[in-house]
Design an enzyme around this catalytic site. Sequence first.
Site, short mmCIF file in Angstrom:
data_model
loop_
_atom_site.label_atom_id
_atom_site.label_comp_id
_atom_site.label_asym_id
_atom_site.label_seq_id
_atom_site.Cartn_x
_atom_site.Cartn_y
_atom_site.Cartn_z
N GLU A 280 47.63 43.11 84.28
CA GLU A 280 47.20 41.71 84.20
C GLU A 280 48.34 40.74 84.52
O GLU A 280 48.58 39.78 83.80
CB GLU A 280 46.61 41.40 82.83
CG GLU A 280 45.40 42.26 82.52
CD GLU A 280 44.70 41.90 81.22
OE1 GLU A 280 45.37 41.41 80.30
OE2 GLU A 280 43.48 42.12 81.15
N ASP A 358 38.04 47.45 76.90
CA ASP A 358 38.77 46.35 76.27
C ASP A 358 38.07 45.82 75.03
O ASP A 358 37.43 44.77 75.09
CB ASP A 358 38.93 45.21 77.31
CG ASP A 358 39.94 44.17 76.87
OD1 ASP A 358 40.60 44.39 75.85
OD2 ASP A 358 40.06 43.14 77.54
N GLU A 386 38.19 38.89 69.31
CA GLU A 386 38.14 38.28 70.64
C GLU A 386 36.76 38.37 71.29
O GLU A 386 36.24 37.38 71.81
CB GLU A 386 39.18 38.96 71.54
CG GLU A 386 39.11 38.51 72.97
CD GLU A 386 40.09 39.22 73.89
OE1 GLU A 386 40.93 39.99 73.40
OE2 GLU A 386 40.00 39.00 75.11
O1 GCW Z 1 41.43 41.73 76.30
C1 GCW Z 1 42.45 41.26 77.06
C2 GCW Z 1 42.66 39.88 76.56
C3 GCW Z 1 43.99 39.33 76.94
C4 GCW Z 1 45.04 40.29 76.46
C5 GCW Z 1 44.81 41.65 77.11
C6 GCW Z 1 45.78 42.69 76.57
C7 GCW Z 1 47.22 39.74 75.67
O2 GCW Z 1 41.62 39.10 77.03
O3 GCW Z 1 44.12 38.08 76.32
O4 GCW Z 1 46.33 39.82 76.73
O5 GCW Z 1 43.53 42.10 76.81
O6 GCW Z 1 45.40 43.36 75.61
O7 GCW Z 1 46.86 42.81 77.08
#
Ligand code: GCW
Length: 827
Positions: A280, A358, A386
Site C-alpha cells: 500500500e 483484510d 474498521e
Molecule cells: O485495512 C487496511 C486499512 C489501512 C491500513 C492497512 C494495514 C494502516 O484500511 O488503513 O493501514 O489495512 O493494515 O496496513
Amino acid sequence: MIRFLALSLCASSAAAESGLAAWLRYAPLQGGESYHSSLPSHIVALNTSSASPVYVAGQELQQGLQSIYGKQCNVHHSSNGASSSIVVGTLDEYTKAYGSLNNTPDLIEDGYWLSTESSPVQILGKNERGAFNPNAPVRWTNEWDNLDGSIERGFAGNSNWFANGVIVSNLTRTAEYARLLASIGINAVVVNNVNANASLLTPQNIEGLGRIADVMRPYGVQVGISLYFSSPISGVKGQANLTTFDPLDESVVTWWTNVTSQIYQQVPDMAGYLVKANSEGQPGPLTYNRTLAQGANLFAKALQPHGGIVMFRAFVYNNLNETDWYADRANAQIQFFKPLDGEFDFNVIIQIKYGPIDFQVREPASPLFANIPKSNAAIELQVTQEYLGQQCHLVYLAPLWKTILDFDLRVDNESSLVRDVVSGQRFNHSLGGYAGVVNVGTNDTWIGSHMAMSNLYAYGRLAWDPTLDSQYILQEWIRLTFNADQSVVNTMTQISMESWPAYENYSGNLGEQTLTDILYTHFGPNPQTQDNTVWGQWTRADHTTIGMDRTVSNGTGFAGNYPPEIAAMYENIATTPDNLLLWFHHVNYTHLLHSGETVIQDFYDQHYAGAATAQTFATMWESLKGKIDDERYYDQLFRQVYQAGHSLVWRDAISNFYHNISGILDVANRVGNHPYRIEAESMQLDGYKPYTVIPFEAASNYTAIVTSSNTTTGTAQTMITCPSGTYDIAVNYFDQFGGDSHFVVSLNNVTIGEWTANLKPWIGSSEGPRVLGHTPSIYIDGHSATRITFSNVTVAKGDMLKIVGTPNGIEPAPLDYVSLLPLGIVD
Ligand code: GCW
C-alpha cells in the site's frame, strides 16, 4: 499482577462514570467491611525500585483493597514478619526474603503464581511482570497513531502521545493505558502507525520514546515502534542522509545499526520494530530486488545485540486486474512469504492478519499460518472496528477471533490449531503471539464507546489464554466494568453475543466480506466498490452469478494453499460451509445452500434478520435504566438507537443492490416494498428538490430530497392517508460532515419533534462522549444515512405532516423518507 485485583472485585452501580477507568474501577463492594477480618492487613512488595512493576502492584493492591473493601493496608518493601500479609514479588526475591517454597511453580517468562491459601498470601512472578503462565510471549498492541496526532482508523479522538510531529509532554494517559494493558497481560505497545514516518527517528522523538517507555515500564509494558523502510534517504533531522535504502548496502546497515543503538540508549528495554514493507505505497526491499526476508533481517540484525524482535507484516499485495479470472489478492501472502520460509532471522516474527484479505466480517483463517513452519508467526487482530461499524455499531469480536484461533489447519494431517501455531507450540518456536490493532484516542472511553472496550479486554485475555470462552471473558468484563447484577450481566451478554452474527447478517453474509465502501470510509454500505477496482476485494457479482471462484480446478487456486484436508473441504462446494460459500465459489443466485435456501433469498432473509436483531438491542438496553450509572447508560443507548437505524440502512442497501442486479424477487415481498413509508420525493415540495443518491441503494427508491440552495429553507408536506391511531414516526435523513442542518417535523403545524443533524465525528477534537466516532462522509450516501424516531405519536387521517429543513454548511437538509409505523412494526 494487577489482574489479581481486577478479578477479585464486584462493583456496585450508581456513581456516574466516564469510562476512563474501564474495567479497573475498583468500585466499592456493598458490605465490604464484613470481609476485613479475612483480608490481609499488610502488603509486602518486594520491588527493586519504585519504577518496578512490583512496586506498582503493591500500590494497586493497596488502592484496590481500600477502594473495594474500604480496608487500609500499609505497603512494606521487605518481609515484616507479619503473618497477615500479601506478598508480591518475583520468585527469586521471595526466596531471599522468606526462604524457598516447597512446591515451587514452574513458571515461564511473564508467568505468575498466586496462592491465597498460604500465609502470607503469595503473588509471585517469574519476572517482575508475572501472572499465570501466558500462552505466547508476544502480546502486543499496535496503535496506528500518526505523528501529527491523527490516528488511522481511530474512532476516539486524537493520539495520546503524538501531536504536531513530536511526542507530547503530558503522558498521563499513556501511563493510564499501560495500567489497563498490564491488567490484561499485554506486554508491549507499538506506538506509531505501520504506515510509518521517518521523522519518528529524530533525536527529539527518540528522546520522547524514552519518556513513553519510562511511564509504561512500571506497568511492565514495553515500547515498540513502526519503521519507515526508506528512512535512510528521507532526510531525518539529526540522522545521516543516504542515497539508498537497499537493505544489503553497507551504509544502510550501518545507518540502522546506529539508529537502533540510539534508540536503545533512550529505551534500554525496547520491545522491537514493526515493519510494513512493499505494501500500500510503503517502501520496501523489493525496490532493490531484495527479498522481504532480506528486508526483515536488516532490522533483525540491528536489534539482535539489544534483544529486540522484528514483527514483519505479511500484509503485502499488489494491485490486480479484475478481468483476470485467476488473479487473487488472497494468494499474495503465500506467493510472497512461503518461498522465504527458513530465511528469516531467529528474532523475526511474521505478523499475519487473521484472514487473507483484510479484517472482514468473516474470512477463512489465513493459510499462511500453515505454510511457514520454519518461521515464527503472530496473528494480527483488529480491536478497532474498521470494517465492523467503527464503534458506532456494537460488535463483540471475541467469537469472530475464536473462529480463527480455534481453526484446525491440519498440517501434515495433524492437529494444527491457529492458536497453537502462533503460540509457537505447533512448529516448536519459542517466539510468536499476538498483535492487536487498538487505536485508542483521547476520548474518555478510550476507543470510542463503552461497550467496545469489551473487545480490548477480550483481546488481552485471549492473547494470554486463547482457550478461554468468549462469553466467559465477556461476563468477566461486564462484572468489572459495570456490575454483577444478574440482569445487567444477562442483558449485556445477550446483546454482545448476538452482535457479531447480527452485523454479519446485515453487512454481508455467506462469506461475501463486509460490503462496505472500500474506497472511502469503510463504514456504511456500498457493495459495488468491491468490484471494478485493482484492490482485489472482488465479489464478481453480475446479473446471474456471484462469488469468487477460489478453487484449484476452475478458479484462483487459493483453496489449494491449505493443507490437503482443508483444501479438499473448500475445493468442494458440497463441503464448504454456507458462511464461506461465496468466499470460495462463484455460483448462481439461485444456487441452493445447505440450508435449502437459494443464495439470493438467504441474502434477503439474513439482512432482514440481522437488522431485526439490531432493533432489539436498543430495547434490551433500555431495561438497564437505573441498574447502571446514567452516564454510560445514556451514551450507549444513543449508540444502540443509532445502530438500530443504520442497520436498516444496511439491510435496505444490500437487499436493494442485489435485487436490482439479479432481478430476483424476495419471496417474502419485503425488498423494495415498504407500505409504511412516505418517500420524501413524493411529498409536496417547496424549496426542496429531488436528488438522485449515489450509490443508488443508499436511499429508499434511490432518491432523496435536498433544499434548492444551501441557504434557503425547504418544506416537504403530505396529507396522512393511513387510519387514525398511534404511530412511531421514523424519519430517514442524511448527516453529512461539513454542515449541521436543522429539521422540524409537525402534524397540522404542531411540532412533534425537531433535531439538528450533527452526529459529529471526532475530527481533531475531544468533544463530549455523545458523538459518533466513525469516519465521516461529506456525501449523501450510505455512511451519512441515518434515522430518528418519534415514538407513540397520535395521528389522525387527514392530518398534514410537514417537515421543514434548514440547510447548513455543505449540508442541504437531505431527507429520504418518513415511516409511519403502527406500534411494533419497524421498516
Ligand atoms: O485495512 C487496511 C486499512 C489501512 C491500513 C492497512 C494495514 C494502516 O484500511 O488503513 O493501514 O489495512 O493494515 O496496513
